[in-house]
Design an enzyme around this catalytic site. Structure first.
Site, PDB file in Angstrom:
ATOM      1  N   LYS A 158       2.932 -15.380   1.413  1.00  0.00           N
ATOM      2  CA  LYS A 158       2.905 -16.177   0.335  1.00  0.00           C
ATOM      3  C   LYS A 158       4.292 -16.457  -0.150  1.00  0.00           C
ATOM      4  O   LYS A 158       4.869 -16.020  -1.204  1.00  0.00           O
ATOM      5  CB  LYS A 158       2.078 -15.179  -0.700  1.00  0.00           C
ATOM      6  CG  LYS A 158       1.653 -15.611  -2.261  1.00  0.00           C
ATOM      7  CD  LYS A 158       0.539 -16.647  -1.769  1.00  0.00           C
ATOM      8  CE  LYS A 158       0.256 -17.416  -3.131  1.00  0.00           C
ATOM      9  NZ  LYS A 158      -0.658 -18.584  -3.247  1.00  0.00           N
TER      10      LYS A 158
ATOM     11  N   TYR B 287       0.799  -1.263  -0.018  1.00  0.00           N
ATOM     12  CA  TYR B 287       0.070   0.061   0.075  1.00  0.00           C
ATOM     13  C   TYR B 287       0.982   1.190  -0.093  1.00  0.00           C
ATOM     14  O   TYR B 287       0.313   2.396  -0.115  1.00  0.00           O
ATOM     15  CB  TYR B 287      -0.906  -0.026   1.317  1.00  0.00           C
ATOM     16  CG  TYR B 287      -2.072  -0.886   1.151  1.00  0.00           C
ATOM     17  CD1 TYR B 287      -2.163  -1.714  -0.012  1.00  0.00           C
ATOM     18  CD2 TYR B 287      -3.146  -1.099   2.216  1.00  0.00           C
ATOM     19  CE1 TYR B 287      -3.240  -2.817   0.071  1.00  0.00           C
ATOM     20  CE2 TYR B 287      -3.990  -1.974   2.131  1.00  0.00           C
ATOM     21  CZ  TYR B 287      -4.065  -2.680   1.193  1.00  0.00           C
ATOM     22  OH  TYR B 287      -5.249  -3.724   1.008  1.00  0.00           O
TER      23      TYR B 287
ATOM     24  N   ASP C 280      -3.708 -18.082   1.013  1.00  0.00           N
ATOM     25  CA  ASP C 280      -4.650 -18.644   0.463  1.00  0.00           C
ATOM     26  C   ASP C 280      -5.286 -19.535   1.247  1.00  0.00           C
ATOM     27  O   ASP C 280      -6.538 -19.734   1.652  1.00  0.00           O
ATOM     28  CB  ASP C 280      -4.485 -18.883  -1.190  1.00  0.00           C
ATOM     29  CG  ASP C 280      -3.273 -19.798  -1.168  1.00  0.00           C
ATOM     30  OD1 ASP C 280      -2.313 -19.713  -0.187  1.00  0.00           O
ATOM     31  OD2 ASP C 280      -3.072 -20.459  -2.157  1.00  0.00           O
TER      32      ASP C 280
ATOM     33  N   ASP D 258      -5.542  -6.620   5.759  1.00  0.00           N
ATOM     34  CA  ASP D 258      -6.756  -5.979   5.160  1.00  0.00           C
ATOM     35  C   ASP D 258      -7.778  -6.843   5.020  1.00  0.00           C
ATOM     36  O   ASP D 258      -8.668  -6.682   5.654  1.00  0.00           O
ATOM     37  CB  ASP D 258      -6.228  -5.281   4.236  1.00  0.00           C
ATOM     38  CG  ASP D 258      -7.090  -3.787   3.859  1.00  0.00           C
ATOM     39  OD1 ASP D 258      -8.375  -3.746   4.725  1.00  0.00           O
ATOM     40  OD2 ASP D 258      -7.218  -3.182   2.778  1.00  0.00           O
TER      41      ASP D 258
ATOM     42  N   ASP E  21     -11.126  -8.312   7.980  1.00  0.00           N
ATOM     43  CA  ASP E  21     -12.395  -8.202   7.618  1.00  0.00           C
ATOM     44  C   ASP E  21     -13.254  -9.536   7.594  1.00  0.00           C
ATOM     45  O   ASP E  21     -14.366  -9.605   8.151  1.00  0.00           O
ATOM     46  CB  ASP E  21     -12.677  -7.308   6.202  1.00  0.00           C
ATOM     47  CG  ASP E  21     -12.667  -5.856   6.500  1.00  0.00           C
ATOM     48  OD1 ASP E  21     -12.273  -5.541   7.834  1.00  0.00           O
ATOM     49  OD2 ASP E  21     -12.923  -4.985   5.632  1.00  0.00           O
TER      50      ASP E  21
END
Ligand code: NAD
Length: 359
Positions: A192, A141, A224, A248, A252
């Site tokens: 990852k 980000y 994943d 992020d 959620d």
């Protein structure tokens, strides 16, 4: 020595849920022989109205001077059409940036009494208690270079840079290991590492760091798989630590497993453990001023403050236990109300938690 807590009540339901939370904190202060001094500051819409800025200098100075910030909620339709610099959320983002809050702690706790609120079967989620530790100021980000350009073939392409330095990984890792020590003693680091070099380094650094925390068990999981496991068997997790983007998304997902936004607290911490503590929900303008808001996420934010900034774990647990008792008695604000429960106002919920603390 007394500790200073800055109260930012903000907009909408903010002042209502803050009032009930301070009632609870007053009891806790007495019961655990703590000494808090409260200051107040305007941030968000109320600050725009009173001082022409969503984060006035005076409010920022108070936040920097305080030992912790308790933040309710900001925003509302009144300021929705303001230009970007005069929008309430600028105040919140400004505080996070100026206080250098790089670590975001988002618990997903599902009180067994509320298991029906989840979209998953209650036996899968009842008693869920996960803490997601998300890196907040680095990763893809913020990485440079970034942008949209035209490539040699004349086609537009977008690009971002996913970068983490070793020191950034170490400081968020420490936060996760320390947090695990005051909970279930397990950290799952999500990456990852089979594809991305930046997360290969992430995994290496976490593994190295774990040697300093022999009392905490470290495991690794690919993102994943982590997403899959969160909806398949979420109770396997204690603390999950991950970078900005994966965090992020996963935080959620985990939050929604609980099904009730009025119950979710969060914390953002700096390198010294100073933090800003806030519910995950917004200012709920649709019910503001009606004494209907659920103050429990705000109270749970105060309990996180006791646990993580002030290291008063027993006091934090007392608030959590009192909330459990109140839910056992069937008291519910409108957002978590089901048939057979007793509907209570924001104020009555505050009174019920105070009573549960003292009974
Ligand atoms: P919201 O979280 O304020 O409300 C969504 C829904 O959940 C509403 O129906 C609301 O009544 C309900 N709700 C939320 N918190 C509740 C509580 N404690 N008790 C009972 N019901 C509750 O989200 P929104 O409607 O998208 O945003 C409203 C305003 O809040 C906007 O101005 C937005 O920018 C702002 N906002 C602020 C924050 C923050 O301060 N951190 C976060 C999100 C949104």
């Amino acid at each position: 020595m007394s500790k200073t807590i800055l109260l930012v009540s903000g907009d909408g339901i903010g002042p209502e849920i803050m009032r009930e939370t301070i009632k609870v904190m007053d009891v806790i202060e007495q019961q655990f022989d703590l000494d808090f001094e409260y200051d107040e500051a305007l941030v968000g819409g109320v600050a725009i109205d009173a001082a022409g800025s969503p984060l006035p200098e005076e409010s920022l100075a108070k936040a920097k001077a305080a030992d912790a910030v308790l933040f309710a909620a900001i925003g509302g339709p009144k300021w929705d059409t303001n230009p970007p610099d005069l929008r309430p959320e600028k105040g919140l983002l400004g505080l996070r940036k100026e206080l250098e809050l790089f670590g975001n702690l988002r618990p997903a706790i599902l009180y067994p009494q509320l298991a029906e609120a989840s979209s998953l079967k209650s036996d899968i989620v009842a008693g869920l208690d996960i803490l997601i530790v998300r890196e907040l100021t680095g990763g893809i980000y913020f990485g440079q270079p970034r942008g949209i350009r035209t490539n040699e073939a004349g086609e537009r392409e977008g690009f971002n840079t996913y970068v983490y330095s070793e020191s950034e990984i170490v400081r968020i890792g420490r936060m996760a290991f320390e947090a695990a020590r005051s909970r279930g003693g397990r950290v799952c680091s999500v990456d990852k590492a089979n594809v991305l070099e930046v997360t290969m380094l992430w995994r290496e650094v976490m593994t190295e760091l774990a040697k300093e925390y022999p009392d905490v068990e470290l495991s690794h999981m690919l993102v994943d798989n982590a997403a899959m496991q969160l909806v398949l068997c979420p109770k396997q997790f204690d603390v999950m630590v991950t970078g900005n983007m994966f965090g992020d998304i996963l935080s959620d997902t985990a939050a929604m497993l609980t099904g009730s936004i009025g119950m979710l607290p969060s914390a953002s911490l700096d390198k010294n453990g100073k933090g800003m503590y806030e519910p995950c929900h917004g200012s709920a303008p649709d019910i503001a001023g009606q004494n209907k808001a659920n103050p429990l996420a705000m109270m749970l934010s105060a309990s996180m403050m006791l646990r993580y900034t002030f290291k008063e774990v027993a006091a934090a647990e007392a608030i959590e236990a009192a909330i459990g008792k109140v839910l056992d008695k069937g008291y519910r604000t409108g957002d978590i109300f089901r048939e057979g429960n007793t509907l209570v106002s924001c104020e009555q919920m505050g009174d019920a938690v105070v009573a549960a603390l003292t009974e």
